[in-house]
Design an enzyme around this catalytic site. Structure first.
Site, PDB file in Angstrom:
ATOM      1  N   ASP A  32       1.012  -1.197  -0.212  1.00 45.08           N
ATOM      2  CA  ASP A  32       0.129  -0.174  -0.105  1.00 45.08           C
ATOM      3  C   ASP A  32       0.992   1.515   0.055  1.00 45.08           C
ATOM      4  O   ASP A  32       1.913   1.386   0.783  1.00 45.08           O
ATOM      5  CB  ASP A  32      -0.751   0.416   1.365  1.00 45.08           C
ATOM      6  CG  ASP A  32      -2.111   1.730   1.146  1.00 45.08           C
ATOM      7  OD1 ASP A  32      -3.475   0.253   0.897  1.00 45.08           O
ATOM      8  OD2 ASP A  32      -1.735   2.210   1.334  1.00 45.08           O
ATOM      9  N   ILE A  33       0.887   2.123  -0.599  1.00 46.37           N
ATOM     10  CA  ILE A  33       1.260   3.501  -0.804  1.00 46.37           C
ATOM     11  C   ILE A  33       1.175   4.337   0.843  1.00 46.37           C
ATOM     12  O   ILE A  33       1.848   5.382   0.372  1.00 46.37           O
ATOM     13  CB  ILE A  33       0.953   4.312  -1.764  1.00 46.37           C
ATOM     14  CG1 ILE A  33       1.537   5.179  -2.966  1.00 46.37           C
ATOM     15  CG2 ILE A  33      -0.908   4.886  -1.394  1.00 46.37           C
ATOM     16  CD1 ILE A  33       1.099   5.771  -3.732  1.00 46.37           C
ATOM     17  N   ASN A  89     -13.158  -3.239   2.991  1.00 48.95           N
ATOM     18  CA  ASN A  89     -13.622  -1.584   2.978  1.00 48.95           C
ATOM     19  C   ASN A  89     -14.574  -2.176   1.966  1.00 48.95           C
ATOM     20  O   ASN A  89     -14.575  -2.472   0.471  1.00 48.95           O
ATOM     21  CB  ASN A  89     -12.849  -0.611   3.091  1.00 48.95           C
ATOM     22  CG  ASN A  89     -11.820  -1.021   4.025  1.00 48.95           C
ATOM     23  OD1 ASN A  89     -12.260  -1.690   5.118  1.00 48.95           O
ATOM     24  ND2 ASN A  89     -10.810   0.234   3.181  1.00 48.95           N
ATOM     25  N   GLY A  95     -15.571   3.032   4.185  1.00 45.18           N
ATOM     26  CA  GLY A  95     -14.695   3.385   3.624  1.00 45.18           C
ATOM     27  C   GLY A  95     -13.772   3.028   2.765  1.00 45.18           C
ATOM     28  O   GLY A  95     -12.975   3.606   2.924  1.00 45.18           O
ATOM     29  N   GLN A  96     -14.109   2.581   1.722  1.00 45.48           N
ATOM     30  CA  GLN A  96     -13.265   2.083   0.297  1.00 45.48           C
ATOM     31  C   GLN A  96     -13.452   3.214  -0.783  1.00 45.48           C
ATOM     32  O   GLN A  96     -14.312   4.459  -0.322  1.00 45.48           O
ATOM     33  CB  GLN A  96     -14.827   1.304  -0.547  1.00 45.48           C
ATOM     34  CG  GLN A  96     -13.807   1.042  -1.742  1.00 45.48           C
ATOM     35  CD  GLN A  96     -14.276  -0.432  -2.655  1.00 45.48           C
ATOM     36  OE1 GLN A  96     -15.261  -0.693  -1.944  1.00 45.48           O
ATOM     37  NE2 GLN A  96     -14.269  -1.100  -3.214  1.00 45.48           N
ATOM     38  N   HIS A 102     -10.723  -5.106  -3.433  1.00 46.31           N
ATOM     39  CA  HIS A 102      -9.164  -5.345  -2.736  1.00 46.31           C
ATOM     40  C   HIS A 102      -9.485  -5.709  -1.667  1.00 46.31           C
ATOM     41  O   HIS A 102     -10.129  -5.551  -0.783  1.00 46.31           O
ATOM     42  CB  HIS A 102      -8.390  -4.512  -2.457  1.00 46.31           C
ATOM     43  CG  HIS A 102      -8.963  -2.989  -2.141  1.00 46.31           C
ATOM     44  ND1 HIS A 102      -9.563  -2.371  -3.546  1.00 46.31           N
ATOM     45  CD2 HIS A 102      -8.313  -2.093  -1.275  1.00 46.31           C
ATOM     46  CE1 HIS A 102      -9.952  -1.080  -2.107  1.00 46.31           C
ATOM     47  NE2 HIS A 102      -9.306  -1.229  -1.222  1.00 46.31           N
ATOM     48  N   LEU A 103      -8.598  -6.458  -1.193  1.00 50.60           N
ATOM     49  CA  LEU A 103      -8.100  -6.448   0.839  1.00 50.60           C
ATOM     50  C   LEU A 103      -7.059  -6.902   1.060  1.00 50.60           C
ATOM     51  O   LEU A 103      -5.971  -6.656   0.811  1.00 50.60           O
ATOM     52  CB  LEU A 103      -7.942  -8.436   0.015  1.00 50.60           C
ATOM     53  CG  LEU A 103      -8.096  -9.131   2.267  1.00 50.60           C
ATOM     54  CD1 LEU A 103      -8.770 -10.526   2.498  1.00 50.60           C
ATOM     55  CD2 LEU A 103      -6.525  -9.632   2.497  1.00 50.60           C
ATOM     56  N   HIS A 104      -7.123  -5.612   2.438  1.00 48.24           N
ATOM     57  CA  HIS A 104      -5.821  -5.115   2.927  1.00 48.24           C
ATOM     58  C   HIS A 104      -5.575  -6.426   4.511  1.00 48.24           C
ATOM     59  O   HIS A 104      -6.682  -6.573   4.825  1.00 48.24           O
ATOM     60  CB  HIS A 104      -6.082  -3.448   3.986  1.00 48.24           C
ATOM     61  CG  HIS A 104      -6.459  -3.061   3.075  1.00 48.24           C
ATOM     62  ND1 HIS A 104      -6.277  -1.873   3.011  1.00 48.24           N
ATOM     63  CD2 HIS A 104      -7.893  -2.376   2.202  1.00 48.24           C
ATOM     64  CE1 HIS A 104      -6.596  -0.273   2.421  1.00 48.24           C
ATOM     65  NE2 HIS A 104      -7.871  -1.725   2.370  1.00 48.24           N
TER      66      HIS A 104
HETATM   67  P1  5GP Z   1      -9.816   1.385   0.882  1.00 46.46           P
HETATM   68  O1  5GP Z   1      -9.876   2.419   1.430  1.00 46.46           O
HETATM   69  O2  5GP Z   1      -9.955   1.607  -0.559  1.00 46.46           O
HETATM   70  O3  5GP Z   1     -10.198   0.511   1.376  1.00 46.46           O
HETATM   71  O4  5GP Z   1      -8.513   1.076  -0.052  1.00 46.46           O
HETATM   72  C1  5GP Z   1      -7.403   2.111  -1.273  1.00 46.46           C
HETATM   73  C2  5GP Z   1      -6.421   1.392  -0.802  1.00 46.46           C
HETATM   74  O5  5GP Z   1      -5.462   2.058  -1.646  1.00 46.46           O
HETATM   75  C3  5GP Z   1      -5.453   2.501   0.541  1.00 46.46           C
HETATM   76  O6  5GP Z   1      -4.344   2.553   1.234  1.00 46.46           O
HETATM   77  C4  5GP Z   1      -4.666   3.346   0.201  1.00 46.46           C
HETATM   78  O7  5GP Z   1      -3.505   3.806   0.919  1.00 46.46           O
HETATM   79  C5  5GP Z   1      -4.352   3.156  -1.256  1.00 46.46           C
HETATM   80  N1  5GP Z   1      -3.505   3.014  -2.820  1.00 46.46           N
HETATM   81  C6  5GP Z   1      -4.399   4.139  -2.933  1.00 46.46           C
HETATM   82  N2  5GP Z   1      -3.593   4.768  -4.377  1.00 46.46           N
HETATM   83  C7  5GP Z   1      -2.678   3.875  -4.025  1.00 46.46           C
HETATM   84  C8  5GP Z   1      -1.556   3.706  -5.370  1.00 46.46           C
HETATM   85  O8  5GP Z   1      -1.343   4.212  -6.233  1.00 46.46           O
HETATM   86  N3  5GP Z   1      -0.762   2.544  -5.514  1.00 46.46           N
HETATM   87  C9  5GP Z   1      -0.548   1.801  -3.785  1.00 46.46           C
HETATM   88  N4  5GP Z   1       0.232   0.843  -3.951  1.00 46.46           N
HETATM   89  N5  5GP Z   1      -1.728   1.749  -3.209  1.00 46.46           N
HETATM   90  C10 5GP Z   1      -2.384   3.353  -3.607  1.00 46.46           C
END
Ligand code: 5GP
Ligand code: ZN
Length: 116
Positions: A32-33, A89, A95-96, A102-104
């Site tokens: 994750d970034i 999420n 919080g998506q 995607h799975l964290h």
């Molecule tokens: P969500 O909030 O949808 O469950 O998770 C999205 C995740 O994607 C966040 O944790 C966010 O930091 C990550 N993310 C967003 N943009 C990028 C990107 O360009 N590269 C990577 N590696 N992660 C990203």
């Protein structure tokens, strides 16, 4: 089936770079970034599925693979003994922020519960 405007489709296709930790015919995983823990990996189907809400019965094997690959990466990252968390999420209240399923995988520190 990919969406040319979707960030995670682009990462899966290799057109946007990411720090990959896993790639197979159905799934990719990358760091994750904005990591929320010492290990924070996203496991992502190559197919564009906007959220868990959009998944159907035909995705049952894929959803199983998502969890098993997350466990494999957890083992590779040295998380198995102390534990880790897997999170999906879904939607606004979930919080998506990226509209591609995607799975964290989070670990490397003690995580609090309940989440915010
Ligand atoms: P969500 O909030 O949808 O469950 O998770 C999205 C995740 O994607 C966040 O944790 C966010 O930091 C990550 N993310 C967003 N943009 C990028 C990107 O360009 N590269 C990577 N590696 N992660 C990203
Ligand atoms: Zn996508």
């Amino acid at each position: 089936m990919s969406d040319s405007s979707c960030l995670f489709c682009k990462i899966a296709a290799g057109t946007i770079p990411a720090d990959l930790v896993h790639a197979d015919e159905r799934l990719v995983a990358f760091h994750d970034i904005g990591p929320q823990a010492p290990v924070h990996v996203l496991v992502v189907p190559r197919e564009h599925i906007a959220s868990l809400e959009e998944a159907s019965e035909r995705h049952a094997d894929l959803l199983g693979a998502l969890l098993l690959v997350a466990r494999e990466i957890a083992r590779e990252q040295g998380l198995s003994e102390r534990g880790y968390r897997t999170v999906i999420n879904t939607g606004a209240d979930g919080g998506q922020t990226v509209q591609h399923l995607h799975l964290h995988l989070l670990g490397g520190r003690a995580l609090e519960w309940p989440p915010g």
